[in-house]
Design a protein around this motif. Sequence first.
Motif, PDB file in Angstrom:
ATOM      1  N   LEU A   1       0.839  -1.200   0.000  1.00 42.98           N
ATOM      2  CA  LEU A   1       0.000   0.000   0.000  1.00 42.98           C
ATOM      3  C   LEU A   1       0.875   1.252   0.000  1.00 42.98           C
ATOM      4  O   LEU A   1       0.556   2.253  -0.650  1.00 42.98           O
ATOM      5  N   THR A   2       1.976   1.152   0.718  1.00 44.74           N
ATOM      6  CA  THR A   2       2.899   2.283   0.755  1.00 44.74           C
ATOM      7  C   THR A   2       3.374   2.630  -0.655  1.00 44.74           C
ATOM      8  O   THR A   2       3.389   3.806  -1.059  1.00 44.74           O
ATOM      9  N   SER A   3       3.729   1.568  -1.395  1.00 47.52           N
ATOM     10  CA  SER A   3       4.182   1.796  -2.769  1.00 47.52           C
ATOM     11  C   SER A   3       3.077   2.395  -3.610  1.00 47.52           C
ATOM     12  O   SER A   3       3.307   3.336  -4.396  1.00 47.52           O
TER      13      SER A   3
ATOM     14  N   ILE B   1       0.536   4.160  -2.725  1.00 43.29           N
ATOM     15  CA  ILE B   1       0.309   5.566  -2.375  1.00 43.29           C
ATOM     16  C   ILE B   1       1.425   6.451  -2.954  1.00 43.29           C
ATOM     17  O   ILE B   1       1.157   7.472  -3.592  1.00 43.29           O
ATOM     18  N   ASN B   2       2.655   6.006  -2.740  1.00 43.13           N
ATOM     19  CA  ASN B   2       3.781   6.808  -3.200  1.00 43.13           C
ATOM     20  C   ASN B   2       3.769   6.999  -4.711  1.00 43.13           C
ATOM     21  O   ASN B   2       3.919   8.114  -5.211  1.00 43.13           O
ATOM     22  N   TYR B   3       3.562   5.903  -5.435  1.00 44.43           N
ATOM     23  CA  TYR B   3       3.626   6.017  -6.898  1.00 44.43           C
ATOM     24  C   TYR B   3       2.412   6.711  -7.483  1.00 44.43           C
ATOM     25  O   TYR B   3       2.530   7.439  -8.482  1.00 44.43           O
TER      26      TYR B   3
ATOM     27  N   ASP C   1       0.880   9.062  -6.042  1.00 46.63           N
ATOM     28  CA  ASP C   1       1.157  10.473  -5.774  1.00 46.63           C
ATOM     29  C   ASP C   1       2.166  11.017  -6.786  1.00 46.63           C
ATOM     30  O   ASP C   1       1.990  12.134  -7.309  1.00 46.63           O
TER      31      ASP C   1
ATOM     32  N   LYS D   1      -5.872   3.255   2.496  1.00 46.83           N
ATOM     33  CA  LYS D   1      -5.013   3.397   3.665  1.00 46.83           C
ATOM     34  C   LYS D   1      -5.850   3.562   4.930  1.00 46.83           C
ATOM     35  O   LYS D   1      -5.649   2.877   5.946  1.00 46.83           O
TER      36      LYS D   1
ATOM     37  N   TYR E   1      11.162  11.047  -4.496  1.00 46.70           N
ATOM     38  CA  TYR E   1      10.729  12.245  -3.771  1.00 46.70           C
ATOM     39  C   TYR E   1      11.933  13.037  -3.279  1.00 46.70           C
ATOM     40  O   TYR E   1      12.005  14.259  -3.403  1.00 46.70           O
TER      41      TYR E   1
ATOM     42  N   PRO F   1       1.165   2.851   5.871  1.00 49.92           N
ATOM     43  CA  PRO F   1       1.580   3.657   4.717  1.00 49.92           C
ATOM     44  C   PRO F   1       1.630   5.133   5.094  1.00 49.92           C
ATOM     45  O   PRO F   1       0.784   5.588   5.840  1.00 49.92           O
TER      46      PRO F   1
END
Lengths: 689, 233
Positions: free
Chosen positions: A479-481, A483-485, A487, A514, B23, B105
Amino acid sequence: MAIKWKSFPNWFYHSALKSVACVLIVVCTGTAFIIGSYMSTHISYANVMEESYMTSNARETEMNSIARSAIRLLKTYKNEDYVRSGGTIDMESVEKSVVDKYYSSYYDDYEESLAPSTEEEYVEVPQNAKTVKQMLKEKILAEHAQDIEIMKQEKIVKELKEYFFLVEELNRIEGVYYYATDGQMTVSNVPGANKEFFKGQPAYLLFDHGKYEWDDRLANYYEFGNVTTQDEVYVALSAEQVQQREKIFLQDKQYMDRIMLYIILMIALDVFALLYLFFAVGHKAGDEAIHLCPVDKIYTDFNVIAEIVLIILTIAACVGLHDYLARQAEQIVPTGGILHKPVVFISLSAAIFAGTAAVLTLFLSLVRQFKARQLLSHSLAGVIIRKIWHGIRLLMKKGPVLLISSRELSLVRSGVQKVKDGNLEHRINLPQGKMLYGLAQDINTMSDGLQKAVEKELQAERLKTELITNVSHDLKTPLTSIINYSDLLTREELTPDYANDYAKVLKDKSEKLKQLTSDLFEISKVQSGNIEVQTEALQVKELIMQSIAEYEEKFKEAQLSIRISAVPDDLYILSDGKKMARVLENLVVNILKYAQPQTRVYIDVLAQDGKCEIIFKNIANYEMNFSAAEIVQRFARGDASRTTDGNGLGLAIAQSYVEACGGTFDVAVDGDLFKATVAFDVLQQENQQ
Amino acid sequence: MMEKANILVVDDDKEIVESIAIYLQNEGYTVSKAYDGLAALDILMQQQIHLIVLDIMMPKLDGIKATLKIREEYNIPIILLSAKSEDTDKIIGLNIGADDYMTKPFNPLELIARVRSQLRRYTQLGNIVASDSKIVIGGLCLDTDEKSVTVDGEPVRLTPMEYKILTLLMRNPGRVFSADEIYSKVWNEDVCVADNTIAVHIRRIREKVEIDPKKPKYVKVVWGIGYKMEKLP
C-alpha cells in the motif's frame, strides 16, 4: 422341571365334578370322624384284632378294676360302722379348714385389741407371733367345736355315699365274685368263699400273699397296687357272666367290623377324591394355565399354620363329641348345662364338617400353588427372605459407596475444586483399585480435554493477533508503494490529458484504502481484546470542545451549524482520553459526511442518575433504511450511503472504544433524525485527582 | 544550510525505496539505497551519509538492531519506517536512538517534511545560541525579544493570541493547561465563555508549527483535560 399336569380329557376338569369330589370328601371324613367317636364310646369290649372276650384286653381291665374296688373297700372303708364312726375322716384336715375359715377375722380382732396400746408393746408382737398363732388356733377350736362337728358329720355322709356306691358296684351283678382280706378283716360277696371256689370259676385272678394266679386264658394282668403279702385278693367271673360277656363281645365285634368296613370305604373314597382333586384342581377345560383362586392369596406358610390349627380344632371337636357320647352311654347324669342337650351333638358335628371343609379348601389351595410353583415364593417367609436378599444385593451393588474413605473422597473433591479454579494441569492421583479410581480417571480425562481446548483457544487467539499484525504488515507494505507512486503520477504531466484524472482517482482511492486498512486493524485489535486502556478523569466539556475545534472549518464548509448544550464545568467521567477523542472524532466525521447541509447539529450532554450522556443529533442527508443495530456492525452502512465516502467502520470503532472504556454506545434512528449516544458513569467529585 | 545532503534509504521493498528516492531527489537530495540492515551499515562506512530512513522489518539485520549499531559510531538523524503502528513499537524505536518514527503507509510529503526538519536540526544544532530571550524546545524556537517563532529555522507567522498561548505553553513545557487556565492567563479575564475558542486557537497553532497537526510533536492535546508543550531536549 416342566411337569405336565394336564393330561386328561376336558370333562376331568369340569367344576361340577370337582364340587362333587369336595362334597364327597367333606361328607366322608366328617361322618367317619363322627362314627369313630360314637363307636369308641358304645362298644364295650370289642376289639377288631381280638377273637373272644376271655382273651381280650377288655377282660383284663374289667377283672383288674373289680380287684381294685375290692381292695379299696377293704383298706379304706372296712365296713359301714367304721365309716359311720368317722374312721375315714381326717380330723386334722377338718380342724384346719375350720381354723382357716375363722383365722383372719380372729387375727383382726386380736390386732384391734392391741391398737390402743403403746408403741413399745406393739413391737413385742412379732416376737410372740408363733404363740399368737397357736393361741388363736386354740381359741378358734374351742369356740367353734360345733362347726367342727357339723363338718365331720357332713364328711361322714359323703363317705357313706361313696361306701354304698362301691358296695353296690361290686355286688350289682350276680356272678361277679370278689374276696379280699388282710388277715383280720374280710370283704366278699361270696359267703364262705375259699380259694378253690374262685379257682373253679372259668375266669379268675388271684393274689395270695404276694403270688398271682390266673386262669390260662387270661393273656396278661396288671399288678394290684396298695397290697401287702399279708393280703389275699380273689376276683372271678361265673360261667354265666362269661357267657353273657362273650355274647356281647361277639355282637360288638360284628358291629365293629361293619363300622370298620364303612370307615375304610370312606377313607378309600377320600383318597380317591383327593387324588382326583390333586390332578384336577387349578386347571380349567381348554387351556394349560394354572388358575388361582382368591383364597390362594393367603401366604402358604399362613395356610399351613391355619391348616394345622384347623385340624387340631377338628380333632378337639371329635374328642368333645366322644366325651359327650361317653357320658350319654354311661348314663352319668350331668349336673346340668348345655352339654347333655342334642344341640351339642349337632353343633359339634357341624364343627367337624366345617373344619374338614376348611382344611380341604386350604389344602387344595396349597396344591394349586404347588402347581403354579409358588409354594415357597408365595410364603410370607419367602417374601421376607426375597426382600432381604434384594436388600443385600442392593447393598452389594451400591453399598461400596459407604466404603469410600473420606480421604479418597476429599482427594477427588479438592481435585475437582482445583480444576474448577483454573488449574487445568492438576490430576487426581488415586491408586488403581480404589472405589473412586474410575471417577478420578474420568475427571482427569475431562481436565485433559478442557486443558487442550483452552490451549487451542489461546493458540487461536495468539494466531489471530499474529495474523492481524502480519496481514497488517503485508498489506501496508504494498500500500505504501501504491500511495507513493500514485502520488508521483499525479505530479507528472501525463498525455493524454485525461490520464491525469486517472492518476488523481488512483491517489484518492489509495488514500481511502489506507484509511480503511488502518481502521480495519484497529477494530480487529479492539474486538480481539488487544487494546490497552488508560483511564483518567476527563472533563466532558473540554473533551467536546477539543473535538469540535478540530473540525470547526469543516462544519462551515458542510454548511452545518452546531448547537452544544451547556455542559457543567465539574462534569467528569473516567475514561481513556485518546480513545474518547477518537470516538468523538468518528461521530463528528460521521455527521460531516451524512448530515443534510444547512441543518443544525445538536450535541447534548445530560447528566442524571449518576449517568453522563453525550448525544449527537443530526438530520441525515439520505433515507436511513436500516436498523440502529445494523449501523454499528462492521461495514454496515445504509445502502444509499455506500456510494459516498466513508468505510462504514466509524461507528463500529466508536462503539468498540466506548465499550472498552466501560461506557455504553447507542444509535437510534427516528425518521431522518440520527442520534448517537455515548454514556458513562459520572465521576464523583471526591474521586477526582 | 548544507546543500545536497546524502540520504540513505533502507527498506527490503525495492519499490518503496525507489519511490522515496524519487521524492528526495526531487527535493535535491542525493540518495543511497540499501535493501537490508547489513548493506546499510556497509554503505554507511563507505560514504558520507547525513540522514537515514530505515525500515524496521528487514532481512539479515532489522531496523532496531541496525539503529543500535549505527548509534555506536554515528550521530546522524535516523527516521524509522515501519508497518508496526503500535505505540509500544514507536516508543522502543525512539528510545534506542531513532529521531523520528513513521508508520506505513505514510504520506510521502510528510516524510519529506520530516527529513527536512531532521536535517535542519542536525546541521544547525550548533548554531542556535540559547539566551534568556530564547525558548528552545526541539526544533521549535521562540524569541521573546523579537516576538518571533521558528520551526527548524523556518519562521512561522502567528497571530498575537496564538503567540501568547504558545509562549505560555513553551515557558512551562510538560505542564498541562486547561482551556480555562489558558483563557484566564492569556486574556487576563475570568472564564465567561463556554465555547471552543481556546481549542480552536490551539489547533491553529498546531497547524502552523507541526509537520502533521493530527500527530503533533510539540503542542499536544491532552484529551478531556487540556493542552501541553512536549518536553524535548
